[in-house]
Design a protein around this motif. Structure first.
Motif, mmCIF file in Angstrom:
data_model
loop_
_atom_site.group_PDB
_atom_site.id
_atom_site.type_symbol
_atom_site.label_atom_id
_atom_site.label_comp_id
_atom_site.label_asym_id
_atom_site.label_seq_id
_atom_site.Cartn_x
_atom_site.Cartn_y
_atom_site.Cartn_z
ATOM 1 N N GLN A 1 -11.597 -7.592 5.805
ATOM 2 C CA GLN A 1 -11.537 -6.478 4.833
ATOM 3 C C GLN A 1 -10.636 -5.340 5.310
ATOM 4 O O GLN A 1 -10.972 -4.163 5.175
ATOM 5 N N LEU A 2 -9.483 -5.724 5.856
ATOM 6 C CA LEU A 2 -8.522 -4.711 6.297
ATOM 7 C C LEU A 2 -7.686 -4.225 5.114
ATOM 8 O O LEU A 2 -7.318 -3.061 5.034
ATOM 9 N N PHE A 3 -7.381 -5.156 4.206
ATOM 10 C CA PHE A 3 -6.386 -4.886 3.162
ATOM 11 C C PHE A 3 -6.820 -5.560 1.869
ATOM 12 O O PHE A 3 -7.559 -6.545 1.899
ATOM 13 N N SER A 4 -6.350 -5.049 0.743
ATOM 14 C CA SER A 4 -6.677 -5.705 -0.526
ATOM 15 C C SER A 4 -5.437 -5.866 -1.397
ATOM 16 O O SER A 4 -4.523 -5.046 -1.337
ATOM 17 N N ILE B 1 -1.144 -4.826 -7.172
ATOM 18 C CA ILE B 1 -0.927 -3.750 -6.206
ATOM 19 C C ILE B 1 -1.600 -4.051 -4.867
ATOM 20 O O ILE B 1 -2.691 -4.626 -4.825
ATOM 21 N N GLY B 2 -0.929 -3.685 -3.784
ATOM 22 C CA GLY B 2 -1.511 -3.801 -2.442
ATOM 23 C C GLY B 2 -2.130 -2.471 -2.064
ATOM 24 O O GLY B 2 -1.475 -1.436 -2.185
ATOM 25 N N VAL B 3 -3.382 -2.498 -1.623
ATOM 26 C CA VAL B 3 -4.088 -1.257 -1.279
ATOM 27 C C VAL B 3 -4.730 -1.406 0.096
ATOM 28 O O VAL B 3 -5.565 -2.299 0.307
ATOM 29 N N ASP B 4 -4.350 -0.521 1.008
ATOM 30 C CA ASP B 4 -4.916 -0.566 2.353
ATOM 31 C C ASP B 4 -6.326 0.032 2.329
ATOM 32 O O ASP B 4 -6.589 0.996 1.608
ATOM 33 N N SER C 1 0.822 -1.223 0.000
ATOM 34 C CA SER C 1 0.000 0.000 0.000
ATOM 35 C C SER C 1 0.850 1.266 0.000
ATOM 36 O O SER C 1 0.477 2.280 0.598
ATOM 37 N N THR C 2 1.988 1.204 -0.681
ATOM 38 C CA THR C 2 2.807 2.407 -0.805
ATOM 39 C C THR C 2 2.079 3.460 -1.640
ATOM 40 O O THR C 2 2.337 4.656 -1.498
ATOM 41 N N ILE C 3 1.137 3.026 -2.472
ATOM 42 C CA ILE C 3 0.332 3.988 -3.235
ATOM 43 C C ILE C 3 -0.370 4.945 -2.267
ATOM 44 O O ILE C 3 -0.643 6.102 -2.592
ATOM 45 N N SER D 1 1.859 11.049 4.619
ATOM 46 C CA SER D 1 0.417 10.760 4.580
ATOM 47 C C SER D 1 0.259 9.320 4.147
ATOM 48 O O SER D 1 1.053 8.824 3.341
ATOM 49 N N SER D 2 -0.731 8.659 4.701
ATOM 50 C CA SER D 2 -0.989 7.273 4.302
ATOM 51 C C SER D 2 -2.493 7.138 4.045
ATOM 52 O O SER D 2 -3.278 6.958 4.972
ATOM 53 N N TYR D 3 -2.850 7.281 2.770
ATOM 54 C CA TYR D 3 -4.268 7.275 2.395
ATOM 55 C C TYR D 3 -4.840 5.870 2.456
ATOM 56 O O TYR D 3 -4.165 4.891 2.102
ATOM 57 N N LYS D 4 -6.089 5.789 2.909
ATOM 58 C CA LYS D 4 -6.826 4.527 2.955
ATOM 59 C C LYS D 4 -8.015 4.655 1.986
ATOM 60 O O LYS D 4 -8.593 5.743 1.868
ATOM 61 N N TYR D 5 -8.327 3.557 1.296
ATOM 62 C CA TYR D 5 -9.352 3.617 0.246
ATOM 63 C C TYR D 5 -10.485 2.646 0.516
ATOM 64 O O TYR D 5 -10.262 1.597 1.132
ATOM 65 N N THR D 6 -11.677 2.948 -0.012
ATOM 66 C CA THR D 6 -12.691 1.901 -0.167
ATOM 67 C C THR D 6 -12.379 1.251 -1.518
ATOM 68 O O THR D 6 -11.665 1.839 -2.354
#
Ligand code: AVI
Length: 323
Positions: A313-316, A194-197, A166-168, A284-289
């Motif tokens: 559903q913590l991480f994708s 890609i890993g997305v938090d 989730s570096t994005i 900053s560490s953005y979190k997404y739906t």
């Protein structure tokens, strides 16, 4: 067993840090709202501190992503197909990558890209031992900059960019879109894994960025250590505090260093004044739906092909394609 090819030991070094460290930190600290680019966390020691964060109980992203990868790696390898060139942005210790490399069908090569040269070289040496037949082409670069990718000797059927962790999330929205567009050009005709938090209970986020052992605080203050050691600055660490919180309106965790008194710090020729309570924004560490991320990906030309998450559903982990 065949020996690693000669090119697997060659480093493509774009000397990412030397050119810009002083200029960028001076500019960031002289702005009305002080900030420092988070990429400067990741020198050798900073990268090791980050590895320690990844092992913390409170820091859920790494182990959750790893568990998803372990469960789904067979499926992922099938989607990526044979003879793919795996290009990893911010490869670090390449732990999750080993899972992928074990499962991929006859990969054409592996291109790890990282800003921390020592760690990159250690990782590559270790990979060469485990995967003697794999062509590894390490690139030392700031991956947000423009640099040419090395070409492997084997034919490539598909280029797949791997961007885990989730570096994005560490990019603001517009730079995230810009960076994803850059990745879309790199993997044209292929894909992006890609890993997305994900957005979640604020308390889980708070604990993850305020761990009980203070490793995240040390990681944050490492920016001050680097400026002292490399640029001759005179930051007194005890006069700055680690401050991290979730900003729900912006959907991001913000990390700051807060001045614990009125003080003046010297950096090069400059004198920088800090008021009591004034903060330097360090990350900053953005979190997404899932829907928000799909929209961001689409704006950069990607289609979401597959999404894997954990039960909570913590991480994708997501596979995006670009035509
Ligand atoms: C690298 N990056 C995804 C981490 C994050 O969670 O945003 C960096 C980090 N900062 C504090 N803890 C971990």
């Amino acid at each position: 067993m065949p020996k690693p090819s000669e090119s697997s030991l060659r480093l493509y070094d774009f000397e990412p840090q030397q050119k810009t460290f002083l200029g960028e930190v001076l500019q960031g600290l002289q702005d009305a709202r002080k900030e420092l680019p988070s990429k400067y966390f990741y020198d050798d020691i900073g990268s090791q501190l980050f590895e320690q964060i990844c092992e913390l109980d409170e820091y859920y992203p790494t182990r959750t992503e790893l568990a998803i990868m372990q469960e789904r790696v067979g499926e992922i390898a099938t989607l990526l197909g044979p003879n793919c060139l795996l290009i990893e942005y911010g490869s670090g210790s390449s732990t999750k990558t080993r899972l992928l490399l074990d499962a991929l069908h006859d990969p054409a090569g592996y291109v790890p890209i990282d800003i921390a040269k020592e760690q990159l070289l250690r990782t590559v040496a270790a990979l060469a031992e485990t995967y003697p037949c794999l062509e590894v082409l390490p690139v030392c670069a700031d991956y947000t900059s423009d640099f040419a990718l090395p070409v492997p000797s084997k034919p490539v059927r598909r280029r797949v960019v791997y961007f885990p962790g989730s570096t994005i999330g560490n990019f603001d929205r517009e730079p995230a879109q810009h960076f994803l567009r850059q990745l879309a050009r790199v993997c044209q005709g292929g894909g992006l894994l890609i890993g997305v938090d994900l957005k979640k209970d604020f308390n889980i986020l708070h604990r993850a960025y305020n761990d009980s052992q203070g490793v995240t605080a040390q990681f944050n203050k490492h920016l001050l250590v680097r400026m002292n050691e490399e640029l001759g600055a005179d930051f007194e660490l005890k006069h700055f505090g680690h401050y991290a919180f979730y900003n729900p309106t912006q959907g991001r965790v913000e990390m700051h260093l807060v001045s614990l008194r009125n003080q003046v710090v010297h950096l090069g020729e400059a004198e920088i004044a800090f008021k009591l309570g004034e903060s330097v924004w360090t990350e900053s560490s953005y979190k997404y739906t899932l829907a928000e991320f799909a929209q961001l990906a689409a704006s950069a030309g990607f289609t979401v092909e597959q999404v894997w998450t954990d039960a909570r559903q913590l991480f994708s982990v997501q596979y995006l394609t670009v035509g």
